[in-house]
Design a protein around this motif. Structure first.
Motif, short mmCIF file in Angstrom:
data_model
loop_
_atom_site.label_atom_id
_atom_site.label_comp_id
_atom_site.label_asym_id
_atom_site.label_seq_id
_atom_site.Cartn_x
_atom_site.Cartn_y
_atom_site.Cartn_z
N PHE A 1 0.83 -1.21 0.00
CA PHE A 1 0.00 0.00 0.00
C PHE A 1 0.87 1.26 0.00
N LEU A 2 1.89 1.28 0.84
CA LEU A 2 2.74 2.47 0.96
C LEU A 2 3.67 2.62 -0.24
N THR A 3 4.27 1.52 -0.69
CA THR A 3 5.18 1.63 -1.83
C THR A 3 4.44 2.06 -3.10
N GLU A 4 3.18 1.67 -3.22
CA GLU A 4 2.38 2.12 -4.37
C GLU A 4 2.09 3.61 -4.30
N ARG A 5 2.22 4.20 -3.12
CA ARG A 5 1.99 5.63 -2.93
C ARG A 5 3.29 6.41 -2.81
N GLY A 6 4.35 5.84 -3.31
CA GLY A 6 5.62 6.56 -3.38
C GLY A 6 6.51 6.48 -2.17
N VAL A 7 6.13 5.66 -1.19
CA VAL A 7 6.97 5.49 0.00
C VAL A 7 8.00 4.41 -0.30
N SER A 8 9.28 4.72 -0.10
CA SER A 8 10.35 3.76 -0.42
C SER A 8 10.40 2.65 0.63
N MET A 9 11.12 1.57 0.27
CA MET A 9 11.29 0.47 1.20
C MET A 9 12.05 0.93 2.44
N THR A 10 13.00 1.83 2.24
CA THR A 10 13.76 2.36 3.38
C THR A 10 12.85 3.15 4.33
N GLN A 11 11.92 3.94 3.75
CA GLN A 11 10.98 4.70 4.58
C GLN A 11 10.01 3.78 5.31
N TYR A 12 9.59 2.71 4.63
CA TYR A 12 8.72 1.72 5.28
C TYR A 12 9.47 1.05 6.42
N SER A 13 10.73 0.70 6.17
CA SER A 13 11.56 0.09 7.22
C SER A 13 11.73 1.05 8.40
N LEU A 14 11.82 2.36 8.09
CA LEU A 14 11.98 3.37 9.14
C LEU A 14 10.76 3.39 10.07
N LEU A 15 9.57 3.15 9.52
CA LEU A 15 8.37 3.09 10.36
C LEU A 15 8.53 2.03 11.45
N TRP A 16 9.10 0.88 11.08
CA TRP A 16 9.28 -0.20 12.06
C TRP A 16 10.42 0.11 13.02
N THR A 17 11.38 0.88 12.55
CA THR A 17 12.45 1.32 13.45
C THR A 17 11.86 2.25 14.51
N ILE A 18 10.99 3.17 14.06
CA ILE A 18 10.30 4.06 15.00
C ILE A 18 9.47 3.25 15.98
N ASN A 19 8.78 2.24 15.45
CA ASN A 19 7.98 1.35 16.29
C ASN A 19 8.82 0.72 17.39
N GLY A 20 9.97 0.17 17.01
CA GLY A 20 10.83 -0.49 17.98
C GLY A 20 11.39 0.47 19.03
N ILE A 21 11.84 1.64 18.58
CA ILE A 21 12.38 2.63 19.51
C ILE A 21 11.32 3.07 20.51
N LEU A 22 10.11 3.34 20.02
CA LEU A 22 9.04 3.78 20.90
C LEU A 22 8.63 2.69 21.89
N ILE A 23 8.67 1.44 21.46
CA ILE A 23 8.33 0.36 22.38
C ILE A 23 9.35 0.30 23.52
N VAL A 24 10.62 0.49 23.18
CA VAL A 24 11.65 0.52 24.21
C VAL A 24 11.36 1.64 25.22
N VAL A 25 11.03 2.83 24.70
CA VAL A 25 10.72 3.97 25.57
C VAL A 25 9.47 3.69 26.39
N CYS A 26 8.44 3.15 25.73
CA CYS A 26 7.18 2.86 26.43
C CYS A 26 7.39 1.83 27.54
N GLN A 27 8.22 0.82 27.27
CA GLN A 27 8.46 -0.20 28.29
C GLN A 27 9.13 0.39 29.53
N LEU A 28 10.05 1.33 29.31
CA LEU A 28 10.70 2.00 30.44
C LEU A 28 9.68 2.81 31.24
N LEU A 29 8.79 3.51 30.53
CA LEU A 29 7.76 4.31 31.20
C LEU A 29 6.78 3.41 31.95
N ILE A 30 6.39 2.31 31.32
CA ILE A 30 5.44 1.39 31.96
C ILE A 30 6.05 0.79 33.23
#
Length: 400
Positions: free
Chosen positions: A240-269
């Motif tokens: 869906f995203l690559t068809e809308r001009g989002v590169s594979m690197t940008q899609y991968s970045l979304l999951w990097t953001i996901n992982g970083i935020l989970i680390v932060v959230c776990q510390l807060l929790i």
């Protein structure tokens, strides 16, 4: 860290971290690799992922049952060695249909290994919530590293997955080394083996109190539905995203953001849980925000909207998903903890199995827009069911 049943928590965390890096080299690329390199449809990609996660279900359930009655260390050694063999074969044999067959075997051993790690975690002499939050923390820390590497590496390899599986093979060899060196036999369990075998023949099957069963099975089914919908992010949304001009690197970045935020959230929790101890509230908040992420996808019109939706999804994931196994652990008697962690992982894997195919069929029959609506409504309904069951049964539960 306290040692019990032949393992220390730190080694479980390292093993979860390593396996998470390896897994993050597989699932983000499957749909795109099959679609772009193997020329298969989204529906066929969904079928392959269905077999991958279906095998994960079988591996999870079998290893969970065996953990309570067999030698856990031998189970882990066997599963890891066989996983290394299959992953190594993927370096050289990744065409069609070999890719699909070997990926299914990887799914089986992935379910086998992750369930054993979670089952070992139930035996650690620490608070269950702390242990499962730390395992989830380690899992997502590995995903941060893996997803940061996987997109660029896939692009630089010009669509070849051989380098990715080469790295994964090395990681699992390190995993095996940790199992050999640090997963020790429980001496007391070994000494008591004859008595335990005799008791095994005489004992009756442990049965959960009715209220415990209501909540546990509500979580099993809820987690399956949540993962069916969540998998759209990990599979069909990539196309869906690559068809809308989002590169594979940008899609991968979304999951990097996901992982970083989970680390932060776990510390807060972890910090918040010192002052407010209500794991069910974490489930309520998490389920609601996962549903909200799909509402945001309905109105997203730029990459920044996708980032916002991922942030909201991550808050839900970090609060709900690691809390459910912790609650199930607290509601399970000690001699069946492995069994119920296996069932929970099996239902989660079933959701992951159904998700890509379900999404592909909805997209083929209607559109991405309709898919996002269905996902949001389904998870909001799950939220209501969890609230009702917890309200009616929680006071009657017995903790172990």
């Amino acid at each position: 860290m306290k040692k019990q049943n032949g393992i220390e928590l730190k080694w479980l965390l390292i093993c979860m971290f390593i396996s998470s890096i390896g897994n993050s080299f597989v699932w983000p690329l499957t749909t795109i690799y099959m679609h772009e390199q193997l020329g298969k449809s989204l529906t066929m990609s969904g079928i392959v992922l269905l077999f991958f996660s279906g095998a994960n279900v079988v591996g999870s359930y079998i290893s969970g049952l065996l953990f309570d009655h067999k030698n856990p260390r031998q189970l882990m050694l066997t599963g890891t060695v066989l996983a290394i063999i299959v992953i190594a074969l993927m370096i050289f044999f990744n065409g069609w249909p070999t890719y699909a067959i070997l990926l299914t075997l990887i799914g089986f051993f992935n379910g086998w290994i992750i369930t054993l790690i979670n089952s070992y975690a139930t035996k650690i002499g620490k608070d269950g919530r702390y242990v499962f939050y730390m395992l989830y923390f380690a899992s997502n820390l590995g995903m941060v590293l893996g997803t940061t590497i996987v997109g660029p590496l896939y692009q630089y390899a010009h669509g070849s997955i051989a380098p990715l599986f080469s790295i994964t093979t090395v990681l699992y060899v390190i995993f095996l080394g940790i199992v050999v060196l640090h997963f020790k036999e429980d001496e007391k369990a070994t000494e008591d083996a004859p008595e335990a075998a005799e008791a095994e023949e005489k004992k009756t099957v442990t049965k959960l109190p009715a209220a415990n069963q209501w909540i546990c099975w509500t979580f099993f089914l809820s987690l399956m539905v949540i993962w069916i919908m969540y998998e759209q992010w990990a599979s069909n949304l990539s196309v869906f995203l690559t068809e809308r001009g989002v590169s594979m690197t940008q899609y991968s970045l979304l999951w990097t953001i996901n992982g970083i935020l989970i680390v932060v959230c776990q510390l807060l929790i972890s910090w918040i849980s010192q002052y407010h101890n209500n794991p069910y509230l974490m489930v309520y908040i998490g389920t609601f925000t996962i549903a909200l992420s799909f509402v945001l996808l309905l109105v997203a019109n730029s990459y920044w909207w996708y980032i916002l939706a991922m942030v909201v999804l991550t808050i839900g994931e970090a609060t709900a998903i690691p809390t459910m196994p912790a609650i199930v652990n607290s509601l399970s008697p000690s001699d069946v903890k492995g069994k119920y962690q296996g069932i929970l992982n099996a239902y989660a894997s079933a959701g992951k199995a159904i998700g890509p195919l379900f999404g592909g069929l909805v997209i083929g029959a209607a559109s991405y827009h309709v898919l996002f609506i269905i996902c949001a409504i389904a998870i909001f309904v799950i939220e209501i069911i969890i609230l009702v069951v917890a309200k009616l049964k929680r006071a009657q539960t017995e903790e172990f």
